[in-house]
Enzyme design. Sequence first.
Site: not given
Lengths: 325, 325
Positions: B75, B117-119
């Site tokens: 993200h 830190k991802e979706m």
Amino acid sequence: MKYVALIASLVSGAAMAGEPIQPIEAVKVDNPAKVELGKQLFFEPRLSKSGFLSCNSCHNLSLGGVDILPTSIGHNWQEGPINAPTVLNSRYMLAQFWDGRAADLQEQAAGPIANPKEMALKHELALDVLRSIPGYRASFEGVYGDDNIDLERVTDAIARFEETLVTPDSRFDLWLKGDKEAITAEEKQGYALFKSNGCAACHNGPAAGGTMYQKMGLMQPFETTNPAQGRVDVTGKEHDRMVFKVPTLRNIELTYPYFHDGSTYDLKQAVITMQRVQLGRELSDGDAEKITAFLKTLTGKQPAITLPLLPPSVAATPEPAPFAD
Amino acid sequence: MKYVALIASLVSGAAMAGEPIQPIEAVKVDNPAKVELGKQLFFEPRLSKSGFLSCNSCHNLSLGGVDILPTSIGHNWQEGPINAPTVLNSRYMLAQFWDGRAADLQEQAAGPIANPKEMALKHELALDVLRSIPGYRASFEGVYGDDNIDLERVTDAIARFEETLVTPDSRFDLWLKGDKEAITAEEKQGYALFKSNGCAACHNGPAAGGTMYQKMGLMQPFETTNPAQGRVDVTGKEHDRMVFKVPTLRNIELTYPYFHDGSTYDLKQAVITMQRVQLGRELSDGDAEKITAFLKTLTGKQPAITLPLLPPSVAATPEPAPFAD
């Protein structure tokens, strides 16, 4: 039922006569190898500087050919300037991009690859990436007779794939072709309002759009914070300020959010806004419901896409630069 | 040839006896509706805060189930901490993630959705998005008997889809099953070296990996700027520092760049490095070539994926927040 309708349609052609929207027709593929190569390139993230973004990132074929965002995400998470138009039925558009600055799909395809706010990869480097990959060299040789990989061939293949992305057999098209029960009474009323209220003046042709340019905010200014000025940037003519290509209404149920600024996810609200700013009329809630119901009959059969397998890079392939500016 | 080989294999089983790597077997799907739902969710960008990232963004099924980047893009273009492992044949792993912190695929699937830190989408909001979408409610009802949508069902469906992502029928597997001509003399020599040099001590089982944890840099320190410390973060035990799950070598030709830090795109160089840091031996260029040639025989038949069509949002669906932090 369908066969009866088809025969009735062939005999009389009556349902279509005089209608402002024509059916979307299925596409016959002449060169399946080229279309397959184009599909690979459409899904190819190595055409971006990051190695992460492909055509399909913003024209997602799982989502009606759009990214369902107000404006798109580009390299380094840059915010795009305008709502991504659907790639579905884009072959029917008189030109490409909201401002029509590309004459056709092939010209369009080159744009986002090198646009520093989108895929951000210089064309020559994109070509070097493809040239380094044995699987691509073999495919280009198979399609074009030799393994030369240049921008013209890359964009030709992508465009030929995109031309296959049509959505026939919507309920509305079945009705147009004579199946009287394919749409409901409310939807028919919505279509009648769509015509009598003036929507069809711009949203016409097979794609219910894409046949002309029109000023956004014809009767009342369209309030937006989006800076796009439309065709004036292409023609330099002041009367083209805020003039955009009329978007297709095909699959509009899928291609939210709406308008060039993607300012609403609510289709009924979009219908009310358009009626106000383009036609100077306040729609009743009931009429807005009916037009919205009609618009949802324009969702067609989506292209059946087998996910392409992309040929692997080799050690000599230029590496992506995901975290470079 | 294949039938002869198959019969030979059935009669003798000789080729497989004593081999450290076993063939990948095709998967029989018991519940196709659940797998189809899981596929939709795997490709579903509305499971991310931005509405842009899906499981497939980093575990791209066009690219061997990886994103071909050293570490992933999350993200807001955040740089991920570690190389994305392939989802292909992940059912054969003893646990999930490089450090094995998830016991199985279902537990794993919940992680990236909510990881900031991802979706970066809180689970409850992800569920609210799905619950708002009529097409998903109908699918969950069809699969689970009612239209309740909770994290357990979402991750169950994703995991059941991921379990189907196997790659049988690699040339090596055909050879294992008795087709003596499925791999070349050089590739056989590479396999012999792979065994005699000690690679197979860790890279074994059907996935040629995933059966154990091992220290990265067993004989010589592995030089990296990547901060990951491996299983010590899960177990708290100092002897688990720099201990990672042994990755699969299946489809290694596709799943570059290599190592948990994604530090090289060059498979031969990766082989040389592993031999040095894990086994304390310098490989000759010729032997490295042979082992690399063998590793490329592990590329199997990739799953044939029909791109899922995702059910449309409605006006009440929580909107994505692509440009929020």
